[in-house]
Design an enzyme around this catalytic site. Sequence first.
Site, PDB file in Angstrom:
ATOM      1  N   GLU A 124      -1.127 -15.777  11.120  1.00 55.20           N
ATOM      2  CA  GLU A 124      -2.174 -14.820  10.779  1.00 55.20           C
ATOM      3  C   GLU A 124      -3.428 -15.549  10.292  1.00 55.20           C
ATOM      4  OE1 GLU A 124      -0.634 -11.641   8.362  1.00 55.20           O
ATOM      5  OE2 GLU A 124       0.935 -11.178   9.817  1.00 55.20           O
ATOM      6  N   HIS A 150      10.649   2.378   9.273  1.00 60.21           N
ATOM      7  CA  HIS A 150      10.057   1.124   8.803  1.00 60.21           C
ATOM      8  C   HIS A 150      11.067   0.348   7.979  1.00 60.21           C
ATOM      9  CE1 HIS A 150       7.064  -1.226   6.157  1.00 60.21           C
ATOM     10  NE2 HIS A 150       7.149  -1.811   7.322  1.00 60.21           N
ATOM     11  N   HIS A 151      11.313  -0.899   8.359  1.00 59.69           N
ATOM     12  CA  HIS A 151      12.172  -1.802   7.601  1.00 59.69           C
ATOM     13  C   HIS A 151      11.359  -3.011   7.163  1.00 59.69           C
ATOM     14  CE1 HIS A 151      16.091  -0.382   9.827  1.00 59.69           C
ATOM     15  NE2 HIS A 151      15.669   0.492   8.936  1.00 59.69           N
ATOM     16  N   GLU A 152      10.767  -2.959   6.005  1.00 59.05           N
ATOM     17  CA  GLU A 152      10.153  -4.172   5.446  1.00 59.05           C
ATOM     18  C   GLU A 152      11.290  -4.948   4.787  1.00 59.05           C
ATOM     19  OE1 GLU A 152       6.888  -5.825   5.291  1.00 59.05           O
ATOM     20  OE2 GLU A 152       8.560  -7.133   4.778  1.00 59.05           O
ATOM     21  N   GLU A 199      -5.116  -4.715  10.279  1.00 58.59           N
ATOM     22  CA  GLU A 199      -5.026  -4.724   8.817  1.00 58.59           C
ATOM     23  C   GLU A 199      -5.985  -5.747   8.203  1.00 58.59           C
ATOM     24  OE1 GLU A 199      -0.937  -5.690   7.874  1.00 58.59           O
ATOM     25  OE2 GLU A 199      -1.272  -7.809   8.211  1.00 58.59           O
ATOM     26  N   GLU A 239       5.164 -10.108  11.417  1.00 60.04           N
ATOM     27  CA  GLU A 239       5.345 -11.422  10.768  1.00 60.04           C
ATOM     28  C   GLU A 239       6.471 -12.243  11.382  1.00 60.04           C
ATOM     29  OE1 GLU A 239       5.732  -8.719   8.337  1.00 60.04           O
ATOM     30  OE2 GLU A 239       3.560  -8.521   8.212  1.00 60.04           O
TER      31      GLU A 239
END
Length: 699
Positions: free
Chosen positions: A170, A413-415, A508, A484
């Site tokens: 990133e 969503h799975h962070e 973002e 990520e």
Amino acid sequence: MKTFLLTAAALLLSLTVSAQTLTSPDGNLEMVFGLSETGVPHYSLTCKGKSVINESRLGYTFKPAYVFDEGFELIDTEFNESDTVWQPVLGENKDIRDHHKELFVALRQKSTGWLLNLRFRLFDDGLGFRYEFPVQDELRHVIVKEESTEFRLTGDHKAFWLPADFDTNEFPTTTSKLSEVDSLTSEVRKEVLAAHAPAPCLAVQTPLMLKSEDGLYINIHEAALVNYPAMHLALDDRNFVLSALLAPNRNGDKVFFQTGYTSPWRTIVVSDDARDILASNLILNLNEPCKIEDTSWIKPVKYVGVWWEYFVGGGSTWSYTDNQDIIIGQTDYTKLKPHGRHGANTRHVKDYIDFAAEHGFDAVLVEGWNEGWEDNFAYHKEVMYSFTKAYPDFDVEELQRYAASKGVFLIMHHETTSSVAEYERHMHEAFQFMNRYGYPAVKTGYVGRIIPRSEYHDGQWMVNHYNRVARTAADYHIMVNSHEAVRPTGYSRTYPNWIAQESARGTEFESFKGNRPDHCTILPFTRLMGGPMDYTPGIFEGDLSVYGSNKAKLSSTLVKQLALYVTMYSPLQMAADLKENYEKYPDAFQFIKDVACDWDQSWILEAEPGDYITIARKAKGQDEWFAGAITDENARTATLDLSFLPAGKKFTATIYADGKDASWNENPKSYRICTKKVTSKTVLKLPLAPGGGAAVSIK
Ligand code: NOJ
Ligand code: CA
């Protein structure tokens, strides 16, 4: 050590024995494989007679101290040609041609008797090669110290590069000569790298886009990254030599394998026309065919979400309470006082479901639905979030019923905050939970350090993890969008349920002032070479100061945001802005509602990395075409030649253009929309504002 190899290689490669030449099907590319007098395997590549890669070393060094890149003898060669057409489940083109010539080389190291095979595939648009280690009694388990693969360039090319970093991609892309990489790489970064890589510590990431002074566009990356770490490239900036620098594990070892094993493909896409780089299917062609038998559940997805509001500083957040003394599995959230700013509450999610249904979106992403977000900003949690327990104000059952009644689904969503071992332990229950409540897609996240052993995001252990998640999800008929994770290498051909990834700076970063106007003119030449990106375009309100605390401004005009749906290919596309902002500009929003994200055919019409891109595509199974043109910070005119349309018919084109006074920094929301009758003979001239774009739909 690296320095020694480079000097040694320079001396060794001049005297070649047993040279084998491979020519591309169209005759424009030529690859030569040879062994030097001392048995060093090497290859070189030319394009239309111009050198692309000078004689470059191949091979390995193994632990503890085995040199496996010299002393070889040739024991067999085999030439083959293959010309087939295959159909991706989702893609930029319905049919993909795989036409290549192949050279297979079997080598034996004289001193050890160990065997190494090399397989080269030469296409009209580039070269792929890989190492193959046949099963052999004398060599069973291998620990790789480093791969010796070199890419000896012919000069000080212009490069579009990210600094090497085994944990993240990133970064903003830097455009410079290779000789300038050193002065443009921060000392801090060099130190970090030097601690984990053999000297020299100057290195960049792949996909690396290069342009030579004699007009060649060269892209270096890899295909089919399976059970192997990601390849970065160490740079010798005096001789312009790039050499493989594999992301290590925590102890500094690079790869563990057992013979009966193949490396990923090293890829060099090359042309004297930048458009050919974007049109290339070489990386997909080098991946294994789809391994999922029934793919009927894998579909293109256009979605909205409870997401951007968390970035604009308007108050809403992922967490439910201010209380940070949470123990997942033990804390009873119903006893905690909510702070009242929780975004993922049933009422608000229903509004988004209504909005999605009204405007024809497939899905709604909801982040912050599950227990554990209270220390989100610290990301210091050793115990992951719950993947099966919703916050008290998020009614899973009711939302599932409501969404289904409106013909919309929710994206899970799975962070993981990189608690990867824990995530693997809970993955099956998490996917079963998703099956029970009708979630067909998940967005995964790997923010922070990998727990438990601080493995690198790009190392072999993590590569195996991401691939395992995609394969396991396939068993549950779940589509995956990973954030990520290591950058993609075309593995979505094999597991097309891995529908998109982030793995670069997405929208973002606009909220952190992190993207420049040329960002999206570079990404298709770099990040997108390996597969689709969940870039999350569609921001109409580019001035984030309207929300209060956040002062960031988008690096794009409103119309350029529309064009990105075409120029940034992905079968998963978000309309990322708040629904209120779409309600303010319904005429411009129409393009996002109409645009397809799965295609019969694509035409790369104009392209120059860092400057501009114009692409047209035909929607899959429909007589509808969409085009997007984007520019960097400079105004220009895009030429949209409609000769791809069927001849002899009239169509209506709706043109979304930057306003006369538009610019990304002064007046991003100025636009005009008009319709026009067009035929295959029409050539449209589209004015692009600084940081602007144009979007066209044709029916
Ligand atoms: C980073 C991801 O890129 C972003 O989309 C997500 O909202 C946050 N992590 C939280 O998981
Ligand atoms: Ca530029």
